[in-house]
Every structure is written in structure tokens, then in C-alpha cells.
Design a protein around this motif. Structure first.
Motif, PDB file in Angstrom:
ATOM      1  N   VAL A  33      32.943  85.419  62.461  1.00  0.00           N
ATOM      2  CA  VAL A  33      31.952  85.981  63.375  1.00  0.00           C
ATOM      3  C   VAL A  33      31.923  85.134  64.643  1.00  0.00           C
ATOM      4  O   VAL A  33      31.720  83.921  64.582  1.00  0.00           O
ATOM      5  CB  VAL A  33      30.561  86.041  62.728  1.00  0.00           C
ATOM      6  CG1 VAL A  33      29.564  86.672  63.693  1.00  0.00           C
ATOM      7  CG2 VAL A  33      30.616  86.829  61.422  1.00  0.00           C
ATOM      8  N   LYS A  38      25.616  90.686  63.041  1.00  0.00           N
ATOM      9  CA  LYS A  38      25.740  89.900  61.815  1.00  0.00           C
ATOM     10  C   LYS A  38      24.870  90.478  60.706  1.00  0.00           C
ATOM     11  O   LYS A  38      25.215  90.419  59.518  1.00  0.00           O
ATOM     12  CB  LYS A  38      25.353  88.442  62.097  1.00  0.00           C
ATOM     13  CG  LYS A  38      25.713  87.495  60.966  1.00  0.00           C
ATOM     14  CD  LYS A  38      25.483  86.059  61.378  1.00  0.00           C
ATOM     15  CE  LYS A  38      25.909  85.113  60.244  1.00  0.00           C
ATOM     16  NZ  LYS A  38      25.704  83.701  60.610  1.00  0.00           N
ATOM     17  N   GLN A  60      34.599  85.578  56.381  1.00  0.00           N
ATOM     18  CA  GLN A  60      33.918  86.111  57.558  1.00  0.00           C
ATOM     19  C   GLN A  60      34.317  85.302  58.795  1.00  0.00           C
ATOM     20  O   GLN A  60      34.337  84.079  58.773  1.00  0.00           O
ATOM     21  CB  GLN A  60      32.390  86.044  57.390  1.00  0.00           C
ATOM     22  CG  GLN A  60      31.868  86.844  56.214  1.00  0.00           C
ATOM     23  CD  GLN A  60      30.362  86.799  56.134  1.00  0.00           C
ATOM     24  OE1 GLN A  60      29.678  86.922  57.161  1.00  0.00           O
ATOM     25  NE2 GLN A  60      29.826  86.602  54.932  1.00  0.00           N
ATOM     26  N   GLU A  77      26.261  91.407  57.015  1.00  0.00           N
ATOM     27  CA  GLU A  77      25.724  90.830  55.779  1.00  0.00           C
ATOM     28  C   GLU A  77      25.250  91.929  54.826  1.00  0.00           C
ATOM     29  O   GLU A  77      25.430  91.828  53.607  1.00  0.00           O
ATOM     30  CB  GLU A  77      24.569  89.889  56.109  1.00  0.00           C
ATOM     31  CG  GLU A  77      25.030  88.611  56.832  1.00  0.00           C
ATOM     32  CD  GLU A  77      23.863  87.761  57.266  1.00  0.00           C
ATOM     33  OE1 GLU A  77      22.704  88.259  57.176  1.00  0.00           O
ATOM     34  OE2 GLU A  77      24.081  86.618  57.708  1.00  0.00           O
ATOM     35  N   GLN A 109      21.302  92.899  65.471  1.00  0.00           N
ATOM     36  CA  GLN A 109      22.325  91.866  65.474  1.00  0.00           C
ATOM     37  C   GLN A 109      23.511  92.327  64.619  1.00  0.00           C
ATOM     38  O   GLN A 109      23.336  92.758  63.482  1.00  0.00           O
ATOM     39  CB  GLN A 109      21.772  90.555  64.909  1.00  0.00           C
ATOM     40  CG  GLN A 109      20.909  89.761  65.879  1.00  0.00           C
ATOM     41  CD  GLN A 109      21.733  89.170  67.010  1.00  0.00           C
ATOM     42  OE1 GLN A 109      22.950  89.020  66.904  1.00  0.00           O
ATOM     43  NE2 GLN A 109      21.051  88.841  68.104  1.00  0.00           N
TER      44      GLN A 109
END
Length: 585
Positions: A464, A439, A462, A443, A437
Motif C-alpha cells: 500500500v 486501505k 499487501q 482490509e 480510505q
């Protein structure tokens, strides 16, 4: 006679013929117009006058009142001024007398009726006279038109025959010599310098023919005098090619060997002493390396060849041969100034440079590996010194320890970058592709730089996109690229500034981007940002790195099938981004 005078006489004759025909046509058209005009203007108007007078008699009782008499008199006066036929004047006078009787209100009704009959009789006679005139004049007009048509047909036929004869014969005066001159030029283009042109007349074409013959004579002399010089130059060029240390192969447009030097024969293992003139397909049957060179689509390709008792490296360069287009093919839809005449293949021996490059890469890898341990030890020792359990330090000592720790971390980072660079240069990049992923990568990177961002009071926003598909990527190396982007953004951002991190889908790719709002990068440096060891000049306020981070980032992203780029404007900020392919199911 000069060609100029011939053209003047010819076109002058055409002008006179066309002008004469136009004058005759205009004359007969005027005759027809005048005939029709007489019919319409005179007789037709008389018929209108009599009709209006008859209408007055039909619509009013006898004797005529002043209004009716006035209307009648107006038309009668017009008729008196429009006498055109023989006997019409006498009838009009009698009509005037009858009209006078129609106005006498003291006369009894019988006499008034008699005057009315007389008036109608004279009106009828006037109508008959004009109708007969219209018929006669119409026939005359028809006859005039017929005569004019016959004459114009004869004149038109004559003019057509004259013009047709002129159009057939006159162009030959110009085209004949031009065709002869064109044929001579074609022969000269085929190097037939014995071609000559002769004209009997004494005009400009004769002068052109003399100039052409003189040109052909001089070309013939030049061809004979320069043949030996051309052969000498050809042998000189062949000698230069033969003595070059690089392997050189020339192919003509018929896919035949045009020239090949001894170095090329040795490298390719060609035992044939005379490969020139043979087709490349015949040579390729006995040499796989030659086939690979000829069929290779990519220039600058590196070949590893066993030569001179060792493995040698050669770089392929391909050059198209173009020569002036001297073709006389008139059917060609497009005539080009240059046409392809074959290719030249050059194999440059880069073994020495390859060996030096490998030695440099091995040296960097070895030094970097050896430096990791002492640098890590320095870093660990500085941390122990900063620990109060070992012993308290004064402010100056604490500052020195912190400086040692920072420099050790910077050296360790450079060491790891050099190790990564050595992997890139040797082609030994180890990638562990897993569906991930985006994300998660984001992170991981933000977490790695969060402490540094908090120290400068910088906020990392952020953005996303929802429902982003997975990417097939190496998580560690991709996160390393994001960390490098974020570290650079933090380094060049002001205190308490903001950094925008975004992830979104573009076509079939997932884009990762880091945007700062610092001072930006000048356009002259942007094209070299991803070059190895390149560093943007700074004002001394920002610590400069090794110049390897972005270069290694580029290699990591390209190895994963993505692209990397930068967008920046001075005074606005910079946006670094890269894309990765969407993971396939």
C-alpha cells in the motif's frame, strides 16, 4: 514529322550550338594561357638568373673563388639555355668572357674591377632586353584577351539569342497540342461528350486526337443508351427502400432530405407528403424526434417512441455516404479518391428484442429472489446437522453435510450475482458514494477471504502506497469486486503460494490490483474475461463459477467512473486491477 524526330532535331541543334561555343571558348582560353605562360616561363626566369649572378658579385670579393665561380657559372649556363630575345645571345657571350676574367687570380685588381663592370653592364643589358620583352608580350597578351573577350561576347550573344528563340518557340510545338488535349479532357469530365479535337499535322498528336474523338463518340453513345437503364435502377432502389420495415432517412451533402420511406414518415409524424428536397432544419422545426436523430452524435442510440398504439424501441444506426471524387477544382490542396455525399440514418425496430430482454431480466430477478430463501434454509440445515448437539455424524455423513454446505454457499453466491446482474441490465444499480480510505476497502476484502487463504496456506502480501488520497466510492460494491478478484486468485493459486495485493496512485486515479502467480490465462481468452457467462476452460482441477463475477465487477467499476483490466501470461500468473477517481474536496 514525328514528335520523336522533332525532339531529336531540336536537342541535336542545341547540342551543336553549345559544342561550337565550347570549342571556340576553349581555343581562346588556350591562347590567353599560352601568352601568359611565355611571359612567366622565359623572360621571368632570365631575370631570376641575372639576379642570382648579380648577387654572387655583390657578396664575394675579386677574384671569385671556386665556390662563388661555381654558383655564378650555374646561373650563367641556365641563361645560355634560355635565350629568347634578339641580341641576348651576344650579350650572354660577352658576359661569359667577362666571367672568365673574373676568375683569373693573377690579374691585378684594376683589371678585375674592369671585368666586373663589364659583367654588370651585360647583366643590365640582358635585364633590359627581357623587361622590354615582358612589356611587349604583356601588351600582346592583353590585346589577345581583349580580342578573345570581344569574340566570346559576340559568340555568347549569338548563342543566347539562338537558345532564347529555341526555348520560346520549340515548347509551343509540344505544349500547344497538349493544352488542346487537356482542354478536351476537362470538357469530357464535365460530361460534354460533343467535344472534338483536330490537328493539321500528321504526327503522334494527330493520332491521339483521333483516339480522343473516338472515345468521346463512344461515351456519348454510352450516355444515351444507359440513361434509361440508370433511371430504371433508381426506381428499383427507391422501391426497395420504401418497402423496408426499418425507418430510413437519407441526407445529402447540402443537408437536404434525399430520400425517406413511409415507415420513417409514420414514426416521425411527418404530415408532409413530399419532404424530399427540403432542408433538415425545416423538417426539424415540426419534429423534435427528427431533430434528436439528426443531432445525435452517438450511433447505436436507443429511442423509445410511441408507435402502433404502444411504446416501441428503435436503435439508431448512422452511415456516411461516400462517392468517387469527380471534382475538377484545381485549387483544392488535396485531391481525395472519395468525398462525403451525405448520411443515411436507419431506425431499427428492436421492440421485440427489448421486450424479450426485459422478460429475461425480470425472470432472472424473480427466480433469484425466490431461490434465496430455500438455499439459505438448506445452508442453515446443513450447519445444524454438522452441530454435535443435534447428533453425532459418522465420517461419510460429515463429508456429505460439508458438501451440501459448500454447494449451498456456491448456489447462494450465484443467486446474489444474478440479482446484481438484473440490477445492471435494468440500469437500477444502487450506489452509495462516500469518501473512503482505499486501505479500508482493502482490509475489508482481505478479511472476507482470510479463512479460505489460511486453509490453502496462501500468504496475501499487501503493498500500500503511503499517503493515498480518499476515493469517492461505494464501499460495499468496491469491496465485492476486490473479494471477487481475491477469490479467483485463491482458486487458481497453488497451495502455499503467494498473492500480492497493491494500492497506489496513478495520475488522478487510485489503482487496486490483485496479482497471483498461478498458471495464467491464455491470450485468446483475455479479451472475453469480462463478458457475461464466459468461463475460461479449465482442466477440471478448479471449480468454475457462473461466469458473472467479472462481468458484474466491470459494471460496478464503470458505474463509479473507473476502469478495469487484466494482464496475464501463461505460466507466470495474472494481475487483475481497477481504478477509481480520487475524491474531490
Amino acid at each position: 514529322m514525328k514528335v520523336k524526330n522533332k525532339l531529336r532535331l531540336g536537342f541535336g541543334f542545341l547540342f551543336v550550338v553549345v559544342l561550337a561555343f565550347g570549342i571556340v571558348s576553349q581555343f581562346y582560353i588556350n591562347e590567353i594561357f599560352n601568352s601568359a605562360k611565355v611571359i612567366l616561363k622565359d623572360n621571368y626566369e632570365t631575370l631570376n638568373y641575372t639576379k642570382d649572378m648579380r648577387t654572387v658579385l655583390d657578396e664575394h670579393d675579386l677574384p671569385l673563388n671556386k665556390v662563388a665561380a661555381g654558383q655564378f657559372n650555374v646561373q650563367l649556363v641556365k641563361e645560355e639555355h634560355n635565350i629568347t630575345e634578339v641580341g641576348e645571345l651576344d650579350a650572354v657571350k660577352k658576359l661569359r668572357n667577362a666571367f672568365v676574367g673574373l676568375q683569373n687570380d693573377k690579374t691585378n685588381l684594376f683589371i678585375l674591377k674592369q671585368h666586373e663592370r663589364e659583367a654588370r653592364e651585360y647583366l643590365r643589358k640582358i635585364d633590359e632586353m627581357n623587361m622590354r620583352a615582358i612589356v611587349i608580350k604583356n601588351e600582346k597578351a592583353h590585346q589577345t584577351v581583349k580580342n578573345a573577350s570581344v569574340f566570346l561576347e559576340l559568340a555568347g550573344t549569338f548563342v543566347f539569342l539562338v537558345l532564347f528563340s529555341f526555348s520560346v518557340n520549340f515548347p509551343g510545338i509540344i505544349s500547344g497540342p497538349l493544352n488542346s488535349l487537356l482542354e478536351g479532357i476537362r470538357e469530357i469530365s464535365l460530361k460534354n461528350y460533343d467535344q472534338r479535337i483536330h490537328f493539321d499535322k500528321h504526327d503522334e498528336f494527330a493520332e491521339v486526337a483521333n483516339a480522343f474523338n473516338e472515345m468521346a463518340r463512344r461515351l456519348n453513345d454510352w450516355e444515351n443508351s444507359n440513361l434509361s437503364k440508370i433511371m430504371s435502377e433508381k426506381r428499383r432502389i427507391e422501391t426497395i427502400i420504401e418497402q423496408m420495415h426499418d425507418a430510413i432517412i437519407g441526407i445529402n451533402e447540402r443537408q437536404e432530405i434525399l430520400f425517406i420511406n413511409t415507415t420513417a414518415k409514420t414514426i416521425l409524424g411527418l404530415n408532409d407528403d413530399k419532404p424530399e428536397g427540403k432542408t433538415i432544419s425545416a423538417i426539424a422545426k415540426s419534429s423534435d424526434l427528427f431533430k434528436s436523430i439528426i443531432e445525435g452524435e452517438k450511433t447505436d442510440k436507443i429511442f423509445k417512441i410511441y408507435a402502433d398504439g404502444k411504446d416501441s424501441h428503435f436503435q439508431l444506426e448512422t452511415r456516411e455516404i461516400e462517392v468517387p471524387n469527380l471534382s475538377t477544382n484545381a485549387d483544392a490542396p488535396v485531391i481525395k479518391a472519395q468525398k462525403p455525399a451525405g448520411k443515411v440514418y436507419i431506425l431499427k425496430n428492436i421492440t421485440e428484442f427489448k421486450e424479450r430482454d426485459e422478460a429475461k431480466s425480470n425472470f432472472i430477478a424473480t427466480i433469484s429472489h425466490e431461490l434465496k430463501t430455500p438455499i439459505s434454509a438448506i445452508k442453515m440445515s446443513s450447519k445444524l446437522l454438522a452441530d454435535n448437539r443435534v447428533g453425532a455424524l459418522n465420517d461419510e455423513q460429515g463429508q456429505l453435510v460439508r458438501q451440501i454446505t459448500g454447494d449451498a454457499e456456491r448456489l447462494l453466491k450465484i443467486t446474489y450475482e444474478l440479482l446484481d446482474l438484473s440490477q445492471v441490465e435494468t440500469g437500477n444499480i444502487q450506489l452509495n458514494f462516500v469518501p473512503t480510505q482505499p486501505k479500508q476497502i482493502l482490509e475489508y476484502a482481505i478479511k472476507a477471504v482470510k479463512f479460505e487463504a489460511d486453509q490453502k496456506g496462501i500468504i496475501i502480501d499487501q503493498n500500500v502506497q503511503d499517503k493515498i488520497p480518499e476515493v469517492n466510492a461505494d464501499v460495499e460494491k468496491t469491496a465485492w469486486v476486490m473479494i471477487n478478484f481475491l477469490s479467483n486468485a485463491l482458486r487458481y493459486s497453488h497451495t502455499n503460494a503467494k498473492i500480492l495485493v497493491s494500492v497506489g496512485v496513478k495520475k488522478n486515479m487510485v489503482e487496486f490490483a490483485v496479482q497471483d502467480f498461478g498458471k495464467g490465462i491464455d491470450a485468446q481468452y483475455q479479451a472475453r474475461l469480462f463478458d457475461r457467462y464466459f468461463q475460461v476452460p479449465t482442466d477440471g482441477q478448479n471449480k468454475s463459477g457462473s461466469g458473472l463475477g467479472l462481468a458484474i465487477s466491470k459494471e460496478f467499476i464503470i458505474a463509479q467512473g473507473g476502469e478495469i483490466k487484466v494482464e496475464s501470461e501463461v505460466g507466470v500468473g495474472s494481475r487483475f486491477s481497477f481504478t477509481l477517481p480520487v475524491a474531490t474536496v
